[in-house]
Design a protein around this motif. Structure first.
Motif, mmCIF file in Angstrom:
data_model
loop_
_atom_site.group_PDB
_atom_site.id
_atom_site.type_symbol
_atom_site.label_atom_id
_atom_site.label_comp_id
_atom_site.label_asym_id
_atom_site.label_seq_id
_atom_site.Cartn_x
_atom_site.Cartn_y
_atom_site.Cartn_z
ATOM 1 N N THR A 46 -8.779 -6.361 -1.471
ATOM 2 C CA THR A 46 -9.685 -6.062 -0.482
ATOM 3 C C THR A 46 -10.858 -6.035 0.237
ATOM 4 O O THR A 46 -11.575 -5.196 0.949
ATOM 5 N N MET A 75 -2.258 0.437 -4.866
ATOM 6 C CA MET A 75 -3.698 1.274 -4.157
ATOM 7 C C MET A 75 -3.393 2.207 -4.484
ATOM 8 O O MET A 75 -2.915 2.947 -3.302
ATOM 9 N N VAL A 121 -5.528 8.891 2.209
ATOM 10 C CA VAL A 121 -5.749 7.847 4.002
ATOM 11 C C VAL A 121 -4.229 8.150 4.233
ATOM 12 O O VAL A 121 -3.335 7.340 3.941
ATOM 13 N N GLY A 122 -4.237 9.449 5.093
ATOM 14 C CA GLY A 122 -2.637 9.114 5.394
ATOM 15 C C GLY A 122 -2.740 8.050 6.735
ATOM 16 O O GLY A 122 -3.467 7.846 7.544
ATOM 17 N N LEU A 123 -1.586 7.624 6.918
ATOM 18 C CA LEU A 123 -1.513 6.351 7.885
ATOM 19 C C LEU A 123 -0.832 7.734 9.224
ATOM 20 O O LEU A 123 -0.861 8.219 8.882
ATOM 21 N N PRO A 124 -1.237 6.977 10.252
ATOM 22 C CA PRO A 124 -0.783 7.762 11.664
ATOM 23 C C PRO A 124 0.966 7.876 11.742
ATOM 24 O O PRO A 124 1.197 7.737 12.734
ATOM 25 N N LEU A 125 1.306 8.434 10.879
ATOM 26 C CA LEU A 125 2.878 8.043 11.032
ATOM 27 C C LEU A 125 3.229 9.461 10.099
ATOM 28 O O LEU A 125 3.199 9.815 9.918
ATOM 29 N N PHE A 167 6.519 2.210 5.366
ATOM 30 C CA PHE A 167 6.241 1.234 5.524
ATOM 31 C C PHE A 167 6.010 -0.344 4.892
ATOM 32 O O PHE A 167 5.918 -1.353 5.425
ATOM 33 N N ALA A 168 5.312 -0.203 3.647
ATOM 34 C CA ALA A 168 5.547 -1.319 3.043
ATOM 35 C C ALA A 168 6.742 -2.336 2.753
ATOM 36 O O ALA A 168 6.782 -3.346 3.573
ATOM 37 N N THR A 225 -0.175 13.334 7.943
ATOM 38 C CA THR A 225 -1.664 14.040 8.397
ATOM 39 C C THR A 225 -1.598 14.738 8.350
ATOM 40 O O THR A 225 -2.884 15.999 8.146
ATOM 41 N N ARG A 284 3.593 5.923 -1.956
ATOM 42 C CA ARG A 284 3.386 4.930 -0.999
ATOM 43 C C ARG A 284 2.855 3.894 -1.579
ATOM 44 O O ARG A 284 4.339 2.821 -1.516
ATOM 45 N N ALA A 285 2.244 3.595 -2.587
ATOM 46 C CA ALA A 285 1.414 3.111 -3.356
ATOM 47 C C ALA A 285 3.385 2.537 -4.290
ATOM 48 O O ALA A 285 2.751 1.390 -4.604
ATOM 49 N N SER A 310 -10.909 2.858 7.538
ATOM 50 C CA SER A 310 -9.817 3.210 6.012
ATOM 51 C C SER A 310 -8.310 3.024 5.943
ATOM 52 O O SER A 310 -7.303 2.946 5.116
ATOM 53 N N VAL A 311 -7.897 3.531 7.396
ATOM 54 C CA VAL A 311 -6.571 3.282 7.120
ATOM 55 C C VAL A 311 -6.572 1.962 7.618
ATOM 56 O O VAL A 311 -5.349 1.175 7.609
ATOM 57 N N GLU A 357 -7.614 -0.685 6.414
ATOM 58 C CA GLU A 357 -7.545 -1.179 4.818
ATOM 59 C C GLU A 357 -6.495 -0.754 3.823
ATOM 60 O O GLU A 357 -5.995 -1.563 3.670
ATOM 61 N N ALA A 358 -5.629 0.955 4.753
ATOM 62 C CA ALA A 358 -4.933 1.063 3.277
ATOM 63 C C ALA A 358 -3.540 -0.072 4.228
ATOM 64 O O ALA A 358 -2.757 -0.027 2.878
ATOM 65 N N ALA A 408 -3.323 -2.792 2.416
ATOM 66 C CA ALA A 408 -3.374 -2.822 0.587
ATOM 67 C C ALA A 408 -1.875 -2.461 0.127
ATOM 68 O O ALA A 408 -1.368 -2.687 -0.752
ATOM 69 N N LEU A 409 -1.448 -2.455 1.160
ATOM 70 C CA LEU A 409 0.207 -2.369 1.042
ATOM 71 C C LEU A 409 0.578 -3.490 1.811
ATOM 72 O O LEU A 409 2.070 -3.502 1.347
ATOM 73 N N GLY A 410 -0.016 -4.433 2.050
ATOM 74 C CA GLY A 410 0.596 -5.761 2.298
ATOM 75 C C GLY A 410 0.752 -6.207 3.586
ATOM 76 O O GLY A 410 1.676 -6.940 3.804
ATOM 77 N N ASP A 422 1.387 -2.059 14.265
ATOM 78 C CA ASP A 422 1.362 -0.564 14.003
ATOM 79 C C ASP A 422 0.695 1.086 13.766
ATOM 80 O O ASP A 422 0.853 1.583 13.598
ATOM 81 N N HIS A 423 -0.170 -0.053 13.846
ATOM 82 C CA HIS A 423 -1.770 1.551 13.686
ATOM 83 C C HIS A 423 -2.740 0.898 14.226
ATOM 84 O O HIS A 423 -3.374 2.369 14.669
ATOM 85 N N ARG A 442 -2.993 4.034 17.623
ATOM 86 C CA ARG A 442 -3.724 4.886 17.351
ATOM 87 C C ARG A 442 -5.410 4.775 19.146
ATOM 88 O O ARG A 442 -5.722 5.226 18.835
#
Ligand SMILES: Nc1ncnc2c1ncn2[C@@H]1O[C@H](COP(=O)(O)OP(=O)(O)OP(=O)(O)O)[C@@H](O)[C@H]1O
Ligand SMILES: [Mg+2]
Lengths: 251, 242
Positions: free
Chosen positions: A53, A88, A94-98, A106-107, A145, A159-160, B150-151, B153-154, B157-159, B168-169, B173
């Motif tokens: 990243t 990670m 960091v809350g994804l807006p979900l 998600f993953a 969130t 989530r990770a 950060s959203v 990157e997160a 980072a989840l692939g 999706d994000h 937003r």
């Protein structure tokens, strides 16, 4: 036993500034490797190299090699697949807006899983592992969130774990978490070690002492010492600066 | 303001000017605007004719909006901010988005007063495109930039891959702000339409005298000054952003 990660002579630059000055270390499978060191020592940078990243920073450059199961990570074509092998957790959640459910699902969904029943199982398993299931099981549809800071961090951990990573990287995960929850998560990590390899960056040296099999001490972009945690926290680690840092009389 | 920034701005402005001159030359040549003023019968005789004509522009309007949004996503997500073409495009969009919509209104009115039939549709299309495209691109861009790094990157980072991150994000937003931009544009278009209808009806009522009407040169001076100051303002804004 083969090494999980082999890092050799890793150098990272942000523009002209060097953040890692040639680090070499091996990570064994199914160990918890504690990484300690004062601020600015390059701990976060090291983790960002491993899941690639770092590539979101402008103007970075990397030298040296990082091998995952013997394969150089920069030679891996599908970077998204690589990232799915690594979980990670960042210092601040960091809350994804979900919704809570969708955060965890998600993953698995990005890697193509659509089956609702299977997703349900994964969501419950991960939330349980992150010690959050009991608190949120009745409101999985509400926004992630909207949880408290500590809950959000546990959601990030869930989530990770959701894509069943081989390696879990935690970067000062307990900053926003209360001590009791921290203890619960630490217990979880001890169990998770059987399933994956854990890199635990922490600024609480006692946390490394409690959890880590081995501990690495970093300072200003150098790896000062890496050894069994017992040795690092003993009266006579190899380097005096390690002893000073661990015992809190540093700088 | 450093030197490369200045060069970028000059290139952006120069290419825009050349494009405008080209459009002008082509239209006057192809449509023989000069000399034929009012010699061709009008296409539109009443306000309701005009409204029909405007309705027929709605599909174009929608397509223009969708393409603008897509284009904004393309330049924000796929082009690197440091490349020279990104900076030139960015500069041009900012200049265009800053032009007050009234100027397009005046342009269209002039063409209405001297109605030239073939010219009419073309002008309407051009006005809509210039009115809509830059503003939508601009607001979509700022909506995309407003999504926390950060959203992203997160999610990465989840692939997730780029498409998954966007659909999706980033898009959900950015969506409210994008709709905001769409409404800004709709209001601009409606205002111009209202102006056109007034002019159109006025024109039919004073039709006899229109042939002797000449636009005062003061109008052109004012418009030029307005354009100049809007170019200046976009320069200043770009510099503050970066
Ligand atoms: N995006 C960036 N751009 C430029 N320099 C950076 C960037 N990120 C980190 N650095 C620099 O790299 C060095 C190492 O930073 P890093 O974040 O890896 O340290 P850290 O050990 O994680 O510190 P902390 O304990 O404060 O989190 C620091 O000197 C920092 O200023
Ligand atoms: Mg850090």
């Amino acid at each position: 036993m083969e090494n999980k990660i082999e890092i050799s002579d890793l150098k990272v630059y942000y523009g002209d500034k060097q953040a890692l000055n040639g680090i070499s270390l091996d990570v064994y499978p199914n160990e918890i490797l504690g990484i300690i060191g004062p601020a600015q020592s390059g701990k976060t940078t090291l983790l960002k190299v491993i899941n690639r990243t770092l590539e979101f920073t402008q103007d970075f450059s990397v030298e040296g090699s990082v091998k995952l199961d013997g394969v150089d990570i920069y030679s891996i074509g599908d970077v998204h697949a690589l990232r799915r092998r690594i979980g990670m957790v960042l210092p601040l959640p960091v809350g994804l807006p979900l919704s809570i459910y969708d955060n965890v699902a998600f993953a698995p969904r990005t890697s193509g899983l659509r089956d609702k029943a299977e997703l349900d199982v994964i969501v419950e398993r991960c939330l349980t592992q992150a010690a959050l299931w009991d608190e949120v099981k009745d409101r999985l549809d509400s926004l992630g969130t909207k949880l408290s800071g500590g809950q959000q961090q546990r959601l990030t951990i869930a989530r990770a774990l959701s894509h069943q990573p081989e390696i879990l990287c935690l970067d000062e995960f307990s900053i926003a978490v209360d001590p009791i929850t921290t203890m619960r998560i630490e217990d979880v990590l001890k169990d998770l070690k059987n399933e994956m390899t854990i890199l635990l960056v922490t600024n609480l040296v006692q946390q490394a002492k409690r959890l880590a099999n081995r501990t690495a001490f970093m300072l200003n972009g150098d790896l000062i010492e890496i050894d069994d945690t017992d040795v690092i926290f003993s009266e006579n680690p190899a380097e005096k600066s390690t002893y000073d840092y661990v015992n809190g009389n540093f700088g | 303001m450093n030197r490369s920034e200045l060069i970028i701005q000059i290139i952006a402005l120069a290419t825009l000017t050349i494009a405008c001159v080209l459009v002008w030359v082509v239209t006057t040549e192809v449509f023989h605007v000069e000399g034929e003023i009012l010699s061709v019968p009008m296409g539109i005789d009443s306000g309701s004719d005009l409204i029909d004509r405007l309705y027929s522009m709605i599909p174009l309007l929608c397509v223009a909006m969708l393409l603008s949004i897509a284009f904004a996503f393309y330049i924000e997500e796929w082009l690197s901010e440091t490349t020279w073409y990104y900076r030139i495009i960015n500069q041009q969009i900012s200049i265009l988005a800053n032009i007050p919509s009234l100027i397009y209104g005046i342009l269209v009115i002039c063409i209405f007063l001297f109605q030239v039939k073939e010219f009419l549709n073309f002008t309407l299309v051009l006005a809509i495109v210039f009115l809509v495209v830059p503003v939508i691109i601009r607001t979509t861009q700022s909506a995309i930039r407003g999504v926390d790094l950060s959203v992203r990157e997160a999610a990465y980072a989840l692939g997730a891959n780029r498409w998954q991150v966007i659909t999706d994000h980033v898009f959900p937003r950015a969506f409210p702000k994008i709709t905001g931009g769409i409404f800004t544009v709709i209001s601009r278009v409606l205002a111009i339409a209202a102006l056109l209808i007034i002019v159109c009806e006025l024109r039919t009522s004073i039709i006899q005298d229109v042939s002797s009407y000449e636009i005062s040169s003061d109008v052109f001076v004012l418009i030029s000054l307005a354009l100049l100051s809007c170019v200046l303002s976009s320069f200043l804004q770009i510099n503050r952003n970066s």
